[in-house]
Design an enzyme around this catalytic site. Structure first.
Site, PDB file in Angstrom:
ATOM      1  N   ARG A 174       0.833  -1.207   0.000  1.00 21.07           N
ATOM      2  CA  ARG A 174       0.000   0.000   0.000  1.00 21.07           C
ATOM      3  C   ARG A 174       0.868   1.258   0.000  1.00 21.07           C
ATOM      4  O   ARG A 174       0.552   2.237  -0.669  1.00 21.07           O
ATOM      5  CB  ARG A 174      -0.965  -0.034   1.197  1.00 21.07           C
ATOM      6  CG  ARG A 174      -2.067   0.992   1.088  1.00 21.07           C
ATOM      7  CD  ARG A 174      -3.169   0.774   2.100  1.00 21.07           C
ATOM      8  NE  ARG A 174      -2.697   0.940   3.464  1.00 21.07           N
ATOM      9  CZ  ARG A 174      -3.426   0.665   4.544  1.00 21.07           C
ATOM     10  NH1 ARG A 174      -4.656   0.190   4.414  1.00 21.07           N
ATOM     11  NH2 ARG A 174      -2.929   0.840   5.753  1.00 21.07           N
TER      12      ARG A 174
ATOM     13  N   LYS B  57      -2.710   6.444   1.084  1.00 21.29           N
ATOM     14  CA  LYS B  57      -2.600   6.927   2.466  1.00 21.29           C
ATOM     15  C   LYS B  57      -1.676   8.145   2.518  1.00 21.29           C
ATOM     16  O   LYS B  57      -0.494   8.036   2.850  1.00 21.29           O
ATOM     17  CB  LYS B  57      -2.097   5.772   3.351  1.00 21.29           C
ATOM     18  CG  LYS B  57      -2.492   5.918   4.817  1.00 21.29           C
ATOM     19  CD  LYS B  57      -2.375   4.599   5.539  1.00 21.29           C
ATOM     20  CE  LYS B  57      -2.428   4.743   7.046  1.00 21.29           C
ATOM     21  NZ  LYS B  57      -3.727   5.148   7.568  1.00 21.29           N
TER      22      LYS B  57
ATOM     23  N   GLU C 276     -16.651   5.549   4.175  1.00 28.77           N
ATOM     24  CA  GLU C 276     -16.011   4.878   5.308  1.00 28.77           C
ATOM     25  C   GLU C 276     -16.251   5.627   6.586  1.00 28.77           C
ATOM     26  O   GLU C 276     -16.971   6.621   6.622  1.00 28.77           O
ATOM     27  CB  GLU C 276     -14.541   4.586   5.047  1.00 28.77           C
ATOM     28  CG  GLU C 276     -13.666   5.754   4.760  1.00 28.77           C
ATOM     29  CD  GLU C 276     -12.255   5.309   4.392  1.00 28.77           C
ATOM     30  OE1 GLU C 276     -11.782   4.271   4.853  1.00 28.77           O
ATOM     31  OE2 GLU C 276     -11.614   6.060   3.636  1.00 28.77           O
TER      32      GLU C 276
HETATM   33  C1  LIG Z   1      -9.023   6.374   6.099  1.00 31.70           C
HETATM   34  C2  LIG Z   1      -8.722   5.007   6.601  1.00 31.70           C
HETATM   35  N1  LIG Z   1      -9.535   4.002   6.249  1.00 31.70           N
HETATM   36  C3  LIG Z   1      -9.317   2.738   6.673  1.00 31.70           C
HETATM   37  C4  LIG Z   1      -8.255   2.436   7.486  1.00 31.70           C
HETATM   38  C5  LIG Z   1      -8.037   1.035   7.941  1.00 31.70           C
HETATM   39  O1  LIG Z   1      -6.979   0.460   7.236  1.00 31.70           O
HETATM   40  P1  LIG Z   1      -6.115  -0.706   7.873  1.00 31.70           P
HETATM   41  O2  LIG Z   1      -7.027  -1.808   8.222  1.00 31.70           O
HETATM   42  O3  LIG Z   1      -5.170  -1.085   6.803  1.00 31.70           O
HETATM   43  O4  LIG Z   1      -5.451  -0.122   9.065  1.00 31.70           O
HETATM   44  C6  LIG Z   1      -7.385   3.454   7.890  1.00 31.70           C
HETATM   45  C7  LIG Z   1      -6.234   3.158   8.743  1.00 31.70           C
HETATM   46  O5  LIG Z   1      -5.167   2.904   8.278  1.00 31.70           O
HETATM   47  C8  LIG Z   1      -7.620   4.758   7.437  1.00 31.70           C
HETATM   48  O6  LIG Z   1      -6.813   5.745   7.806  1.00 31.70           O
END
Ligand SMILES: Cc1ncc(COP(=O)(O)O)c(C=O)c1O
Length: 335
Positions: free
Chosen positions: A77, A180, A216
């Site tokens: 990622r 991210k 989300e």
């Molecule tokens: C905007 C957002 N959505 C979803 C997630 C959840 O992702 P993950 O399960 O990879 O931590 C995160 C955290 O990293 C996030 O910042």
């Protein structure tokens, strides 16, 4: 260290690791005990948002071994984020070596098994080269630091209440939501603060175009359970959660059907359970969704008890992370 009462915040540890990208190559990893970076004031990370980060965790297991959960997926990622924002991506090997080294060097900060706490790993990639025109930098820095953390939500594993926000978007359908970058989080701070002021620990974002579909939930993906189906939104403006990817697999193993599709906000009253999932909290069951524009509150289940699927999926994932259950897909890197 009061392991049982750790929050989700920054606590200084002894070492962090760094590498710099210059003239087309990453330098060998350096260890440092400094918490500070010296940056050129024209660094692209300060002006043009060339910044990517990741978040993953190391757990001390029932058998005393230390496991990093889904390191490769987090590396992939970060590479995707780097490519989209035109930064030099760390190699898989660099990412792995830096995370493992940062955990090993700070071994005494890995919370003991049984405390519910873990060691959070924060890889960071920034453009450090100077530019004044809007252009990618020619130099980058990759840093990995760690900090011990407790549960993300102070409520612990109890249903949370979330508030819908139709007045701010954290990302656009063809924008940066699927990677991210810090800018997505800057864009979410105001709505997060407004929700917190109204006593809601998290915000439910809807799609930026029509406000018809669920995107989300704060810094976590949304999922719901209905009639033996695990339902989670497909959207170009959400971050593909690695926790969600893992839970979807566990849900399939448990015999649930998985639907990864557009999820209408109007479906909420039909859900038996809902939750937010991410590295920080694993699963936060959602007990209440407040829609301030229509002055409506939706209660999921009885609103205060985690639903049975949330409990089952949460327990199954935690058991793999803490080495209490087999890890047939090698999600853990044992160090
Ligand atoms: C905007 C957002 N959505 C979803 C997630 C959840 O992702 P993950 O399960 O990879 O931590 C995160 C955290 O990293 C996030 O910042």
């Amino acid at each position: 260290m009061d392991w049982g009462n750790l929050g989700f915040g920054y606590i200084k540890t002894d070492w962090n690791v760094r590498s710099t990208w210059r003239d087309g190559a990453w330098s060998p990893l350096e260890m440092t005990d400094s918490e500070y970076l010296t940056l050129h004031m024209a660094s692209t990370c300060l002006h043009y948002g060339q910044e990517a980060f990741e978040g993953l965790k190391a757990f001390r297991g029932a058998d005393g071994k230390v496991r990093i959960f889904r390191l490769e997926e987090n590396a992939r990622r970060m590479i995707r984020t780097a490519e989209y924002t035109m930064m030099a991506p760390p190699t898989m090997e660099l990412f792995r070596e830096a995370c493992v080294e940062a955990v090993k060097r700070n071994e005494k900060y890995i919370p003991p098994y049984g405390t519910g706490a873990s060691l959070y790993i924060r890889p960071l990639l920034i453009g450090t080269g100077a530019q004044v025109g809007v252009k990618p930098a020619k130099e980058y820095m990759f840093v990995v630091f760690v900090t011990p953390v407790g549960p993300y939500y102070k409520e612990g594993f109890r249903p949370i209440s979330v508030m819908v926000d139709r007045h701010h978007d954290r990302s656009a359908p063809l924008g940066t939501g699927f990677v991210k970058v810090g800018g997505n989080y800057a864009a979410s701070l105001l709505s997060g603060a407004e929700a917190a002021r109204a006593n809601y620990p998290s915000v439910l974002y809807l799609d930026a175009c029509e406000k018809k579909y669920i995107d989300e939930c704060g810094a976590a993906n949304f999922f719901a359970i209905r009639d033996g189906v695990y339902i989670t939104p497909r959207s170009t403006s959400i971050l593909p959660s690695i926790t969600n990817m893992s839970i979807r697999q566990l849900a399939t193993d448990f015999g649930l059907k998985v639907e990864d599709r557009e999820v209408e906000f109007a479906e909420i009253p039909t859900f038996e359970e809902a939750g937010a999932c991410g590295t920080a909290a694993v699963i936060s069951p959602i007990g209440k969704i407040y829609d301030p524009d229509n002055e409506k509150t939706y209660i999921l289940g009885d609103g205060v008890t985690p639903g049975p699927w949330c409990v089952k999926l949460y327990d199954a994932l935690r058991a793999i992370q803490y080495g209490e259950a087999p890890d047939p897909r090698n999600w853990n890197t044992i160090i």
